[in-house]
Enzyme design. Structure first.
Site, PDB file in Angstrom:
ATOM      1  N   GLY A  46     -68.949 -20.773  26.208  1.00 34.20           N
ATOM      2  CA  GLY A  46     -69.337 -19.501  25.621  1.00 34.20           C
ATOM      3  C   GLY A  46     -70.123 -18.683  26.616  1.00 34.20           C
ATOM      4  O   GLY A  46     -70.683 -19.220  27.578  1.00 34.20           O
ATOM      5  N   GLN A  80     -75.744 -12.372  29.624  1.00 31.20           N
ATOM      6  CA  GLN A  80     -75.639 -13.341  30.722  1.00 31.20           C
ATOM      7  C   GLN A  80     -74.918 -12.810  31.953  1.00 31.20           C
ATOM      8  O   GLN A  80     -74.998 -13.399  33.026  1.00 31.20           O
ATOM      9  CB  GLN A  80     -74.924 -14.609  30.235  1.00 31.20           C
ATOM     10  CG  GLN A  80     -75.746 -15.397  29.224  1.00 31.20           C
ATOM     11  CD  GLN A  80     -75.021 -16.657  28.817  1.00 31.20           C
ATOM     12  OE1 GLN A  80     -74.168 -16.602  27.945  1.00 31.20           O
ATOM     13  NE2 GLN A  80     -75.332 -17.776  29.449  1.00 31.20           N
ATOM     14  N   CYS A 124     -76.523 -24.418  28.813  1.00 28.30           N
ATOM     15  CA  CYS A 124     -76.297 -22.978  28.917  1.00 28.30           C
ATOM     16  C   CYS A 124     -76.057 -22.632  30.375  1.00 28.30           C
ATOM     17  O   CYS A 124     -76.761 -23.141  31.244  1.00 28.30           O
ATOM     18  CB  CYS A 124     -77.523 -22.239  28.399  1.00 28.30           C
ATOM     19  SG  CYS A 124     -77.400 -20.448  28.491  1.00 28.30           S
ATOM     20  N   GLU A 157     -74.453 -18.177  21.159  1.00 27.29           N
ATOM     21  CA  GLU A 157     -74.127 -16.901  21.826  1.00 27.29           C
ATOM     22  C   GLU A 157     -74.752 -15.707  21.107  1.00 27.29           C
ATOM     23  O   GLU A 157     -75.234 -14.767  21.752  1.00 27.29           O
ATOM     24  CB  GLU A 157     -72.611 -16.731  21.947  1.00 27.29           C
ATOM     25  CG  GLU A 157     -71.886 -17.812  22.751  1.00 27.29           C
ATOM     26  CD  GLU A 157     -72.536 -18.158  24.078  1.00 27.29           C
ATOM     27  OE1 GLU A 157     -73.130 -17.272  24.722  1.00 27.29           O
ATOM     28  OE2 GLU A 157     -72.475 -19.340  24.468  1.00 27.29           O
TER      29      GLU A 157
END
Ligand code: NI
Length: 170
Positions: free
Chosen positions: A46, A51, A88, A131
């Site tokens: 994801g 990001q 992550c 997310e």
């Protein structure tokens, strides 16, 4: 389509709230395709707009069952709980256990601007919640327990896995 650099912990943009997408134009469509490329290239499941440095409410997700590119995702309902390990791409090599809802109902727009509603559970529900948190400036490490660092290329056991404290000073 192109790869975009991923913002790493400590970057302000990860702590900001992303804005609603008002118009689904070429910029947004290209962004979603670049985000998918970037996610796959980095072996993620994801990725959220923040990001890649874009404060728009867009996420891409693939739990192994196909790509979802969601615009303005909203979690309408949550049911049950699950606890599992998360990582992550913005916190390389950091993992921790996070409690999430087990089942969710999601509303979003697709790349064509069409509103879609669907239910997700288990791993897919976990990724979407992770997310959507990014879009609010939240990171999994904010609520995770048993945060630890697992370096790639080494066998990570409970003995070699290092406990870490996340420093996110801004
Ligand atoms: Ni993440």
């Amino acid at each position: 389509m192109a790869l975009r650099p991923i913002r790493i912990l400590g970057d302000d943009v990860l702590r900001k709230k992303a804005k609603k997408v008002e118009k689904i134009n070429t910029f947004i469509k290209n962004l979603l395709d670049d985000m998918a490329d970037t996610m796959y290239k980095n072996k993620g499941v994801g990725l959220a707009g923040n990001q890649v440095g874009i404060l728009k409410r867009v996420i891409v997700v693939d739990d192994g069952d196909g790509l979802l590119q969601l615009i303005n995702p909203v979690i309408l309902e949550k049911e049950g709980t699950q606890i599992d390990e998360e990582g992550c791409l913005s916190l390389p090599d950091i993992y921790g256990d996070v409690e999430r809802a087990d089942k969710i109902k999601v509303k979003a727009q697709n790349k064509q601007g069409k509103y879609i509603e669907f239910e997700a559970e288990g791993y897919l529900a976990r990724i979407i919640q992770h997310e959507v948190d990014h879009l609010e400036g939240k990171l999994f490490s904010d609520t995770a327990t048993n945060l630890h660092e697992d370096k790639p290329g080494q066998e990570n056991t409970e003995e070699t896995s290092e406990e870490v404290e996340i420093k996110d000073e801004n």
